[in-house]
Motif scaffolding. Structure first.
Motif, short mmCIF file in Angstrom:
data_model
loop_
_atom_site.label_atom_id
_atom_site.label_comp_id
_atom_site.label_asym_id
_atom_site.label_seq_id
_atom_site.Cartn_x
_atom_site.Cartn_y
_atom_site.Cartn_z
N GLY A 1 0.98 -1.23 0.02
CA GLY A 1 -0.02 -0.08 -0.05
C GLY A 1 0.86 1.12 0.18
O GLY A 1 1.90 1.22 0.72
N ILE A 2 0.58 2.16 -0.82
CA ILE A 2 1.26 3.43 -0.90
C ILE A 2 0.62 4.74 -0.49
O ILE A 2 -0.44 4.70 -1.04
N SER A 3 1.21 5.43 0.29
CA SER A 3 0.60 6.47 0.50
C SER A 3 1.35 7.89 0.63
O SER A 3 2.67 7.92 1.15
N VAL A 4 1.27 8.68 -0.52
CA VAL A 4 1.64 9.82 -0.76
C VAL A 4 0.84 11.10 -0.29
O VAL A 4 -0.27 11.33 -1.16
N SER A 5 1.05 11.87 0.42
CA SER A 5 0.08 13.02 0.96
C SER A 5 0.49 14.30 0.04
O SER A 5 1.23 14.44 -0.60
N LYS B 1 1.34 17.03 1.04
CA LYS B 1 2.79 17.59 1.42
C LYS B 1 3.96 17.17 0.85
O LYS B 1 4.89 18.27 0.33
N VAL B 2 3.80 16.34 -0.17
CA VAL B 2 4.96 15.80 -1.09
C VAL B 2 4.88 16.86 -2.17
O VAL B 2 5.91 17.03 -2.72
N GLY B 3 3.79 17.06 -2.80
CA GLY B 3 3.68 17.90 -3.87
C GLY B 3 2.33 17.90 -4.60
O GLY B 3 1.26 17.32 -4.00
N ASN B 4 2.26 18.37 -6.02
CA ASN B 4 0.99 18.20 -6.54
C ASN B 4 0.62 17.04 -7.04
O ASN B 4 1.56 16.10 -7.05
N HIS C 1 1.88 11.13 -8.12
CA HIS C 1 1.70 9.99 -9.05
C HIS C 1 3.14 9.66 -9.33
O HIS C 1 3.35 8.22 -9.52
N ARG C 2 4.11 10.35 -9.82
CA ARG C 2 5.40 9.95 -9.92
C ARG C 2 5.97 9.13 -8.81
O ARG C 2 6.53 7.90 -9.14
N VAL C 3 5.89 9.76 -7.55
CA VAL C 3 6.64 8.97 -6.38
C VAL C 3 5.84 7.43 -6.29
O VAL C 3 6.48 6.72 -6.07
N THR C 4 4.54 7.60 -6.62
CA THR C 4 3.78 6.38 -6.55
C THR C 4 4.26 5.32 -7.45
O THR C 4 4.29 4.20 -7.21
N ARG C 5 4.58 5.61 -8.88
CA ARG C 5 4.84 4.84 -9.76
C ARG C 5 6.19 4.35 -9.41
O ARG C 5 6.83 3.17 -9.65
N ALA D 1 5.59 7.97 1.67
CA ALA D 1 6.59 8.92 1.19
C ALA D 1 6.62 10.20 2.02
O ALA D 1 5.55 10.76 2.38
N ARG D 2 8.03 10.63 2.25
CA ARG D 2 8.08 11.61 3.03
C ARG D 2 8.24 12.91 2.07
O ARG D 2 8.61 12.68 0.64
N GLY D 3 8.38 14.12 2.46
CA GLY D 3 8.54 15.17 1.36
C GLY D 3 9.93 15.16 0.72
O GLY D 3 9.90 15.84 -0.32
N ALA D 4 10.76 14.86 1.08
CA ALA D 4 12.05 14.60 0.46
C ALA D 4 12.24 13.53 -0.75
O ALA D 4 12.99 13.69 -1.45
#
Length: 114
Positions: free
Chosen positions: A43-47, A49-52, A57-61, A84-87
């Motif tokens: 399971g992937i969670s990207v808030s 806070k990470v970006g638009n 979606h790029r981080v998720t992929r 995923a964290r902001g960095a």
């Protein structure tokens, strides 16, 4: 084509958050819960806070591909939640994969580490 093994239900996420173990590094937080089933799901969670949405979606992929390419080295029967964290938004594939494998080692769920 077989479906990608992912954690989708909120109740499954909450089970992993409450009962699983967590470790973190600069880029990611990983929660792991042993379900006893045959397959390992992610399971992937990207808030926000990470970006638009494009960045998220790029981080998720990236994380989905890292999971897919490292699935053979991971123990089976686990639910893995990666936050995923902001960095993570400014990170390339190699650094993200290194952070993911570092957390797998901390959880002691890599087949090579046993």
């Amino acid at each position: 084509m077989r479906r990608f093994p992912s954690v989708k239900k909120n109740s499954d996420f909450q089970t992993v958050y409450k009962n699983g173990r967590s470790y973190a590094n600069k880029l990611l937080i990983m929660y792991v819960y042993n379900t006893g089933s045959e397959e390992t799901r992610i399971g992937i969670s990207v808030s926000k806070k990470v970006g638009n949405s494009v960045v998220r979606h790029r981080v998720t992929r990236l994380l989905r591909e890292i999971f897919r390419s490292n699935r053979e080295q991971t123990d089976s029967g686990l639910d893995i939640i990666v936050v995923a964290r902001g960095a993570a938004k400014d990170t390339d594939y190699k650094k993200m994969e290194s952070a993911y494998r570092h957390l797998l080692g901390l959880h002691n769920i890599m087949k090579e580490s046993k």
